[in-house]
Design an enzyme around this catalytic site. Structure first.
Site, short mmCIF file in Angstrom:
data_model
loop_
_atom_site.label_atom_id
_atom_site.label_comp_id
_atom_site.label_asym_id
_atom_site.label_seq_id
_atom_site.Cartn_x
_atom_site.Cartn_y
_atom_site.Cartn_z
N SER A 160 0.83 -1.20 0.00
CA SER A 160 0.00 0.00 0.00
C SER A 160 0.86 1.26 0.00
O SER A 160 1.67 1.46 -0.91
CB SER A 160 -0.96 -0.05 1.20
OG SER A 160 -1.99 0.89 1.08
N ASP A 255 -10.38 -3.79 -4.42
CA ASP A 255 -9.47 -2.83 -3.79
C ASP A 255 -9.56 -1.51 -4.54
O ASP A 255 -9.40 -1.50 -5.77
CB ASP A 255 -8.04 -3.39 -3.84
CG ASP A 255 -6.99 -2.45 -3.28
OD1 ASP A 255 -7.34 -1.38 -2.72
OD2 ASP A 255 -5.79 -2.79 -3.40
N HIS A 285 -8.02 -5.23 -0.36
CA HIS A 285 -6.80 -4.53 0.04
C HIS A 285 -6.37 -5.01 1.43
O HIS A 285 -7.19 -5.20 2.33
CB HIS A 285 -7.09 -3.02 0.09
CG HIS A 285 -5.86 -2.19 0.30
ND1 HIS A 285 -5.06 -1.79 -0.74
CD2 HIS A 285 -5.30 -1.70 1.43
CE1 HIS A 285 -4.06 -1.08 -0.27
NE2 HIS A 285 -4.18 -1.02 1.05
#
Length: 315
Positions: A160, A255, A285
Site C-alpha cells: 500500500s 481494492d 486490500h
C-alpha cells in the site's frame, strides 16, 4: 469472481466490531484503532533465526529499523536483503504492525528483511517519509558487511503506502541517487495520488479500505495539491520507468487501489522491466496482513519470495 470466503469473513467481523471510519477520527484515535484491530487478522508470529531492533541515522534524527534473518537462512555467508516499508496510508502502522509479514518473508526467502519505521504524517508530511526511506537504504548498503548482507542483492518492498515508498526508492536507485536495487516486491501499491481510477468508484465502499479513507490518508500526507503531480507521490507520473529493478507486484480486484496498481504493472512491462504480476480476482486490500483468516496471504508471500529468490540466483 465472488469475493474470497476468508475476505468475506474478515469484512463481516469488521462490521460486527464496528468502529468509526478513520476520516471521522483524530489521527491519534485512528492510530489507536489501527493498532488494536490489526493483530486480530494476523496469524501467530513465526519464529525466525534472528530478530533485533536498531537505528539508522536520518536527516532529521534516528530511524528505527528491525532486522530479521530467516529461520533456515545461512549465517556463514552474506545474504540477500529486502528493505521493507510498511503500509498504513503514510499515517498509521509501524514496525510492529508488519512484524508478521516481515518474519514470513524472511523465512520464505531464506534471507534478511529490514523493516523501516519511517516518519509518519501529518506530523511529518511528504517528503519526510521518503527522506527516511532513502537514508535507511544508504545505511543498509553501508553496513552490509556488519549486517551479513550481500550489497549486490538488496531489494525493496512494501504494501500500500509502503509499496508507494518502495517504488520511489527503486526509481531513486535507477536514477543513481541511492545504491542499486536489484528487485522490488509491491503488494497493492499506491501509485497515483489523484485517486481518479475507476476502482475508486467501483470498489471504494464496502470492501474494507474505502475511497474516503484513502483521501484522508493522502490529504494528511501531502503538503498541498501540487504534490500530487510529483512522481515521488505519484510514481505513475514519472517520465520514464526504463531501467527500474525487476518487479513482483500484487493487485486485488476488490481494492480501490486495484486499477492504479495494474496500470503501474502494465507500464513497467511496456517500458522493458521484467514484471511478475499476480492479480487476485477475489481479494481485498490488505489481505497479505490477514493470514489468520485468508490462507492466500501465506501463499502470496511464498510466491513473492520464490520470485525474489529466482532473481537473486541470477544476480
Amino acid at each position: 469472481m465472488e469475493l474470497n470466503e476468508g475476505a468475506q469473513r474478515v469484512l463481516a467481523m469488521q462490521r460486527e466490531i464496528g468502529g468509526a471510519p478513520f476520516e471521522t477520527l483524530t489521527v491519534h484515535a485512528a492510530r489507536t484503532a489501527f493498532n488494536a484491530g490489526n493483530p486480530l487478522w494476523q496469524p501467530e508470529a513465526p519464529e525466525v533465526g534472528t530478530s533485533y531492533d536498531l537505528t539508522a541515522p536520518g536527516p532529521h534524527g534516528p530511524i528505527p529499523i528491525r532486522f530479521y534473518r530467516g529461520r533456515d537462512a545461512a549465517v556463514e555467508k552474506p545474504l540477500p536483503a529486502l528493505v521493507y516499508f510498511h503500509g498504513g496510508g503514510w499515517v498509521v502502522g509501524g514496525l510492529d504492525s508488519h512484524d508478521v509479514v516481515c518474519r514470513a518473508l524472511a523465512n520464505a526467502a531464506g534471507a534478511i528483511v529490514i523493516s523501516v519505521g519511517y516518519r509518519l504524517a501529518p506530523e511529518h508530511k511528504f517528503p519526510a517519509g521518503i527522506d527516511d526511506a532513502v537514508a535507511a537504504m544508504r545505511f543498509v548498503f553501508d553496513q552490509a558487511g556488519s549486517l551479513g548482507i550481500d550489497p549486490a542483492r538488496i531489494a525493496v518492498g512494501g504494501d500500500s503506502a509502503g509499496g508507494n515508498i518502495a517504488t520511489v526508492v527503486a526509481l531513486t536507485a535507477r536514477n543513481g541517487d541511492v545504491p542499486p536495487v536489484n528487485y522490488q516486491i509491491l503488494f497493492y501499491p499506491n501509485t497515483d495520488a489523484a485517486q481518479k481510477h475507476t476502482s475508486y468508484r467501483t470498489k471504494g465502499e464496502g470492501y474494507g479500505l474505502t475511497a474516503s479513507t484513502m483521501r484522508w490518508y493522502r490529504d494528511h500526507y501531502i503538503r498541498d495539491a501540487t504534490d500530487i503531480d510529483d512522481w515521488r507521490v505519484s510514481p505513475l507520473r514519472v517520465a520514464s520507468l526504463v531501467g527500474v529493478a525487476s518487479t513482483y507486484i500484487v493487485t486485488a480486484a476488490y481494492d480501490p487501489l486495484c486499477d492504479e496498481g495494474m496500470e503501474y504493472a502494465n507500464r513497467l512491462r511496456a517500458e522493458g522491466v521484467l514484471v511478475t504480476h499476480r492479480h487476485l480476482q477475489d481479494q481485498i486490500h490488505g489481505f497479505v496482513s490477514m493470514g489468520r483468516y485468508i490462507p492466500e496471504a501465506k501463499s502470496t508471500i511464498e510466491d513473492a519470495a520464490t520470485a525474489w529468490k529466482a532473481a537473486n540466483s541470477q544476480a
